[in-house]
Design a protein around this motif. Structure first.
Motif, PDB file in Angstrom:
ATOM      1  N   VAL A  60       0.828  -1.201   0.000  1.00  0.00           N
ATOM      2  CA  VAL A  60       0.000   0.000   0.000  1.00  0.00           C
ATOM      3  C   VAL A  60       0.865   1.256   0.000  1.00  0.00           C
ATOM      4  N   PHE A  61       1.857   1.307   0.865  1.00  0.00           N
ATOM      5  CA  PHE A  61       2.710   2.489   0.932  1.00  0.00           C
ATOM      6  C   PHE A  61       3.567   2.630  -0.323  1.00  0.00           C
ATOM      7  N   GLY A  62       3.918   1.528  -0.944  1.00  0.00           N
ATOM      8  CA  GLY A  62       4.649   1.582  -2.203  1.00  0.00           C
ATOM      9  C   GLY A  62       3.821   2.226  -3.305  1.00  0.00           C
ATOM     10  N   VAL A  63       2.559   1.844  -3.373  1.00  0.00           N
ATOM     11  CA  VAL A  63       1.652   2.426  -4.370  1.00  0.00           C
ATOM     12  C   VAL A  63       1.428   3.906  -4.075  1.00  0.00           C
ATOM     13  N   ILE A  64       1.282   4.244  -2.809  1.00  0.00           N
ATOM     14  CA  ILE A  64       1.120   5.656  -2.430  1.00  0.00           C
ATOM     15  C   ILE A  64       2.357   6.452  -2.839  1.00  0.00           C
ATOM     16  N   TRP A  65       3.551   5.889  -2.633  1.00  0.00           N
ATOM     17  CA  TRP A  65       4.792   6.565  -3.011  1.00  0.00           C
ATOM     18  C   TRP A  65       4.838   6.817  -4.525  1.00  0.00           C
ATOM     19  N   VAL A  66       4.381   5.867  -5.304  1.00  0.00           N
ATOM     20  CA  VAL A  66       4.342   6.052  -6.757  1.00  0.00           C
ATOM     21  C   VAL A  66       3.417   7.214  -7.107  1.00  0.00           C
ATOM     22  N   PHE A  67       2.245   7.273  -6.503  1.00  0.00           N
ATOM     23  CA  PHE A  67       1.308   8.354  -6.793  1.00  0.00           C
ATOM     24  C   PHE A  67       1.840   9.713  -6.340  1.00  0.00           C
ATOM     25  N   VAL A  68       2.483   9.742  -5.174  1.00  0.00           N
ATOM     26  CA  VAL A  68       2.989  11.004  -4.628  1.00  0.00           C
ATOM     27  C   VAL A  68       4.147  11.550  -5.455  1.00  0.00           C
ATOM     28  N   THR A  69       4.828  10.692  -6.189  1.00  0.00           N
ATOM     29  CA  THR A  69       5.989  11.134  -6.979  1.00  0.00           C
ATOM     30  C   THR A  69       5.760  11.040  -8.482  1.00  0.00           C
ATOM     31  N   LEU A  70       4.548  10.910  -8.904  1.00  0.00           N
ATOM     32  CA  LEU A  70       4.236  10.670 -10.310  1.00  0.00           C
ATOM     33  C   LEU A  70       4.716  11.785 -11.247  1.00  0.00           C
ATOM     34  N   PHE A  71       4.549  13.036 -10.856  1.00  0.00           N
ATOM     35  CA  PHE A  71       4.896  14.158 -11.726  1.00  0.00           C
ATOM     36  C   PHE A  71       6.215  14.822 -11.354  1.00  0.00           C
ATOM     37  N   VAL A  72       6.976  14.221 -10.475  1.00  0.00           N
ATOM     38  CA  VAL A  72       8.216  14.847 -10.013  1.00  0.00           C
ATOM     39  C   VAL A  72       9.203  15.043 -11.158  1.00  0.00           C
ATOM     40  N   VAL A  73       9.413  14.026 -11.966  1.00  0.00           N
ATOM     41  CA  VAL A  73      10.403  14.137 -13.048  1.00  0.00           C
ATOM     42  C   VAL A  73       9.991  15.189 -14.085  1.00  0.00           C
ATOM     43  N   PRO A  74       8.748  15.200 -14.581  1.00  0.00           N
ATOM     44  CA  PRO A  74       8.393  16.275 -15.517  1.00  0.00           C
ATOM     45  C   PRO A  74       8.515  17.673 -14.891  1.00  0.00           C
ATOM     46  N   LEU A  75       8.153  17.800 -13.625  1.00  0.00           N
ATOM     47  CA  LEU A  75       8.280  19.103 -12.966  1.00  0.00           C
ATOM     48  C   LEU A  75       9.745  19.505 -12.833  1.00  0.00           C
ATOM     49  N   MET A  76      10.600  18.543 -12.519  1.00  0.00           N
ATOM     50  CA  MET A  76      12.027  18.841 -12.422  1.00  0.00           C
ATOM     51  C   MET A  76      12.592  19.199 -13.788  1.00  0.00           C
ATOM     52  N   PHE A  77      12.183  18.488 -14.817  1.00  0.00           N
ATOM     53  CA  PHE A  77      12.748  18.689 -16.145  1.00  0.00           C
ATOM     54  C   PHE A  77      12.232  19.946 -16.825  1.00  0.00           C
ATOM     55  N   PHE A  78      10.921  20.136 -16.826  1.00  0.00           N
ATOM     56  CA  PHE A  78      10.333  21.247 -17.565  1.00  0.00           C
ATOM     57  C   PHE A  78      10.319  22.561 -16.783  1.00  0.00           C
ATOM     58  N   GLU A  79      10.221  22.487 -15.468  1.00  0.00           N
ATOM     59  CA  GLU A  79      10.072  23.710 -14.676  1.00  0.00           C
ATOM     60  C   GLU A  79      11.237  23.959 -13.723  1.00  0.00           C
ATOM     61  N   ASN A  80      12.267  23.140 -13.780  1.00  0.00           N
ATOM     62  CA  ASN A  80      13.455  23.285 -12.928  1.00  0.00           C
ATOM     63  C   ASN A  80      13.114  23.358 -11.443  1.00  0.00           C
ATOM     64  N   LYS A  81      12.174  22.547 -11.008  1.00  0.00           N
ATOM     65  CA  LYS A  81      11.805  22.479  -9.597  1.00  0.00           C
ATOM     66  C   LYS A  81      12.741  21.504  -8.890  1.00  0.00           C
ATOM     67  N   THR A  82      12.870  21.669  -7.586  1.00  0.00           N
ATOM     68  CA  THR A  82      13.649  20.712  -6.804  1.00  0.00           C
ATOM     69  C   THR A  82      12.781  19.490  -6.524  1.00  0.00           C
TER      70      THR A  82
END
Length: 163
Positions: free
Chosen positions: A70-92
């Motif tokens: 359950v927590f693994g699936v939650i972690w996937v959902f919580v980090t789903l857009f992290v890479v696009p946000l880091m790449f396109f918007e230079n977010k940490t």
């Protein structure tokens, strides 16, 4: 034991290829020419170290939390857009997780259905067609990019997220 370390190292060094998919999808949206170098954009300069550091951070937490499923699936959902946000918007990483969590709270059902469908199609390619993984592997990245593009307005006209 060496096998698991080898798999982890391989996954870490292949992860920046996902960034290339996002760059290619963006160029397709903008109707720009796609070149082979776009696929390797996650390896250019400091980006390589940023993305392998993120993947190492992500995979450590994922491996610990997957014991509970359950927590693994939650972690996937919580980090789903992290890479696009880091790449396109230079977010940490932590800014991206915060923005991702806000989008998840507002659009959970849409994100859940789309991600479930993308994962289903990806694994259909593996189990049904065998070699189909070559065609269905990037589908999850395409779904994440499509969701990102519709949930986060960051085009040249607007730079603030919608949520």
């Amino acid at each position: 034991n060496y096998f698991s370390w080898t798999i982890l190292a391989t996954m870490i060094f292949l992860f920046p290829l996902n960034i290339g998919f996002y760059k290619i999808y963006r160029k397709m949206d903008l109707k720009e020419a796609i070149v082979l170098q776009d696929f390797f954009s996650g390896y250019s300069g400091i980006n390589f170290f940023i993305y392998i550091s993120y993947y190492l951070f992500w995979s450590m937490i994922y491996n610990i939390t997957m014991a509970t499923v359950v927590f693994g699936v939650i972690w996937v959902f919580v980090t789903l857009f992290v890479v696009p946000l880091m790449f396109f918007e230079n977010k940490t990483i932590f800014e991206s997780i915060k923005l991702n969590f806000q989008a998840l709270k507002k659009h959970f059902l849409i994100i859940f259905v789309c991600l479930f469908a993308a994962i289903f199609i990806k694994y259909i390619g593996i189990f049904v067609f065998g070699i189909g993984i070559l065609f269905t592997y990037p589908f999850v990245n395409a779904m994440i990019y499509a969701l990102y593009k519709s949930l986060f307005v960051e085009d040249k006209l607007k730079e603030t997220p919608v949520y």
